[in-house]
Design a protein around this motif. Structure first.
Motif, short mmCIF file in Angstrom:
data_model
loop_
_atom_site.label_atom_id
_atom_site.label_comp_id
_atom_site.label_asym_id
_atom_site.label_seq_id
_atom_site.Cartn_x
_atom_site.Cartn_y
_atom_site.Cartn_z
N LYS A 44 1.07 -1.48 -0.01
CA LYS A 44 -0.03 0.29 -0.45
C LYS A 44 1.23 1.30 0.00
O LYS A 44 0.50 1.98 -0.37
CB LYS A 44 -1.05 0.24 0.71
N ARG A 45 2.07 1.39 0.51
CA ARG A 45 2.67 2.13 0.90
C ARG A 45 3.62 2.38 -0.53
O ARG A 45 3.56 3.57 -0.80
CB ARG A 45 4.06 2.35 2.03
N GLU A 46 3.74 1.92 -1.20
CA GLU A 46 4.69 2.44 -2.67
C GLU A 46 4.07 2.09 -3.68
O GLU A 46 4.41 1.60 -4.92
CB GLU A 46 5.45 0.61 -2.33
N GLY A 47 2.67 1.10 -3.43
CA GLY A 47 1.28 1.36 -4.60
C GLY A 47 1.36 0.25 -5.57
O GLY A 47 1.59 0.39 -6.70
N LEU A 48 1.79 -0.58 -4.72
CA LEU A 48 1.91 -2.12 -5.41
C LEU A 48 0.87 -3.07 -5.72
O LEU A 48 -0.04 -3.24 -4.69
CB LEU A 48 3.69 -2.96 -4.82
N ASN A 49 0.72 -3.77 -6.29
CA ASN A 49 -0.59 -4.92 -6.41
C ASN A 49 0.37 -6.21 -5.30
O ASN A 49 -0.59 -6.41 -4.46
CB ASN A 49 -0.43 -5.19 -7.28
N ARG A 50 1.06 -6.16 -5.14
CA ARG A 50 1.84 -7.60 -4.35
C ARG A 50 3.42 -7.40 -4.05
O ARG A 50 3.92 -7.12 -4.91
CB ARG A 50 1.97 -8.43 -5.20
N VAL A 51 3.55 -7.91 -2.31
CA VAL A 51 4.66 -7.95 -1.96
C VAL A 51 5.22 -9.14 -1.90
O VAL A 51 4.15 -9.83 -1.07
CB VAL A 51 5.31 -6.84 -1.47
N LEU A 52 6.11 -9.94 -2.40
CA LEU A 52 6.34 -11.23 -2.17
C LEU A 52 7.75 -11.15 -1.29
O LEU A 52 8.53 -10.11 -1.07
CB LEU A 52 6.94 -12.11 -3.21
N VAL A 53 7.45 -11.76 0.59
CA VAL A 53 8.33 -11.60 1.47
C VAL A 53 9.01 -12.91 1.84
O VAL A 53 8.74 -13.77 1.67
CB VAL A 53 7.38 -11.21 2.74
N GLU A 54 10.47 -12.24 1.67
CA GLU A 54 11.44 -12.92 2.61
C GLU A 54 11.49 -13.22 3.69
O GLU A 54 12.55 -12.11 4.40
CB GLU A 54 12.49 -13.31 1.32
N SER A 55 11.22 -13.58 4.82
CA SER A 55 11.64 -13.88 6.13
C SER A 55 13.17 -14.09 6.99
O SER A 55 13.11 -15.49 6.40
CB SER A 55 10.60 -14.32 6.91
N VAL A 56 13.60 -13.24 7.08
CA VAL A 56 14.91 -13.84 8.19
C VAL A 56 15.10 -13.55 9.03
O VAL A 56 14.67 -13.17 9.65
CB VAL A 56 16.42 -13.29 6.99
N ILE A 57 15.68 -13.91 10.38
CA ILE A 57 16.11 -14.14 11.63
C ILE A 57 17.30 -14.06 11.71
O ILE A 57 18.22 -14.44 11.38
CB ILE A 57 15.51 -15.47 12.22
N ASP A 58 17.44 -12.67 12.43
CA ASP A 58 19.01 -11.85 13.33
C ASP A 58 18.66 -11.62 14.56
O ASP A 58 18.27 -10.15 13.86
CB ASP A 58 19.31 -11.38 11.51
N PRO A 59 18.45 -12.03 15.49
CA PRO A 59 18.68 -11.69 16.84
C PRO A 59 19.90 -10.62 17.12
O PRO A 59 19.26 -10.39 17.39
CB PRO A 59 19.14 -13.24 17.70
N ASP A 60 20.93 -10.48 16.15
CA ASP A 60 21.47 -9.13 17.17
C ASP A 60 20.58 -8.04 16.49
O ASP A 60 21.58 -6.63 17.20
CB ASP A 60 22.26 -9.25 15.39
N ILE A 61 18.97 -7.89 15.93
CA ILE A 61 18.65 -6.27 15.90
C ILE A 61 18.02 -6.02 16.99
O ILE A 61 17.74 -5.47 16.89
CB ILE A 61 17.73 -6.50 14.35
N ILE A 62 18.00 -7.16 17.67
CA ILE A 62 17.00 -7.36 19.49
C ILE A 62 15.53 -7.29 19.52
O ILE A 62 15.11 -7.81 19.41
CB ILE A 62 17.62 -6.09 20.13
N GLY A 63 15.09 -6.64 18.29
CA GLY A 63 13.32 -6.62 17.86
C GLY A 63 13.09 -5.86 16.99
O GLY A 63 14.08 -4.96 15.93
N GLY A 64 11.84 -5.87 16.70
CA GLY A 64 11.53 -4.42 15.21
C GLY A 64 12.02 -5.84 14.18
O GLY A 64 11.64 -6.59 13.91
N ILE A 65 11.83 -4.85 13.32
CA ILE A 65 12.43 -5.48 12.01
C ILE A 65 13.18 -4.64 10.69
O ILE A 65 12.51 -3.37 11.27
CB ILE A 65 10.77 -5.60 11.13
N VAL A 66 13.03 -5.27 9.77
CA VAL A 66 14.17 -4.45 9.07
C VAL A 66 13.72 -4.71 7.32
O VAL A 66 14.19 -6.08 7.23
CB VAL A 66 15.89 -4.46 8.56
N LEU A 67 13.22 -4.20 6.69
CA LEU A 67 12.77 -4.25 5.79
C LEU A 67 13.31 -3.44 4.51
O LEU A 67 13.67 -2.67 4.48
CB LEU A 67 11.21 -3.94 5.24
N GLU A 68 13.67 -4.81 3.80
CA GLU A 68 14.40 -4.33 1.75
C GLU A 68 13.99 -4.64 0.98
O GLU A 68 13.59 -6.09 0.75
CB GLU A 68 15.83 -4.89 2.32
N SER A 69 14.36 -4.01 0.09
CA SER A 69 12.87 -4.18 -1.51
C SER A 69 13.26 -3.20 -1.55
O SER A 69 13.27 -1.40 -1.64
CB SER A 69 11.43 -3.66 -0.73
#
Length: 180
Positions: A133-158
């Protein structure tokens, strides 16, 4: 001037996409590109073999016939053209470029979401829908990665964008402010 593999991929992919649209075979050609991707991923040296001039042209042409046998006439002609111009080694680049063009045309993006803990399907769906919705796209295909070093929250790269909502990033920003 000799073109690099990326430029070759872009040119051939644009031509195929344009032809697929013109012939109203946009979706079917995309499905065939995905099948080709599976073939080339399973046989990484296939492109090099089909371009290898030490093999007789007849043997290479026989291999090509086996490869294209199940594809549509349009795809068969396209692959024959790529073969005739000795660009089969660049086929993975052509496939990747076509996938990028297809995704752009269809309003599809790929995103990598990094979190400190595993996200459930509902969370991934919400992130995907919100980013689309934010980017005006029809669909976003998500790959989920776990990294305990980020402590909490999320980092989204696209699409060459990074949205860093991790606690680690927040702490680094606070630290930078305090050190000023």
């Amino acid at each position: 001037m000799k073109l690099d593999k990326y430029a070759v991929g872009q040119r051939y992919a644009k031509a195929l996409l344009s032809l697929a649209e013109q012939e109203q075979q946009f979706e079917s050609i995309h499905e065939e590109i995905q099948a080709l991707e599976t073939i080339f991923n399973g046989n990484p040296k296939l492109g090099a073999v089909l371009t290898d001039t030490t093999l007789s042209g007849l043997k290479r042409r026989e291999l090509l016939k086996k490869l294209v046998g199940e594809f549509s006439t349009l795809m068969q002609h396209f692959l024959s053209l790529v073969f005739d111009y000795q660009r089969m080694a660049e086929m993975p680049y052509i496939i990747a470029a076509y996938e990028d063009l297809y995704d752009h045309k269809m309003g599809i993006a790929h995103a990598k979401v990094t979190s400190a803990v595993a996200l459930d399907d509902e969370q991934i769906t919400k992130i995907s829908q919100s980013f689309a919705k934010r980017e005006g796209l029809n669909r976003v295909l998500v790959e989920s990665v776990i990294d305990p070093d980020i402590i909490g929250g999320i980092v989204l790269e696209s699409n060459h964008k990074v949205i860093d909502g991790s606690i680690k990033h927040g702490l680094e920003q606070i630290k930078a402010l305090l050190l000023k």
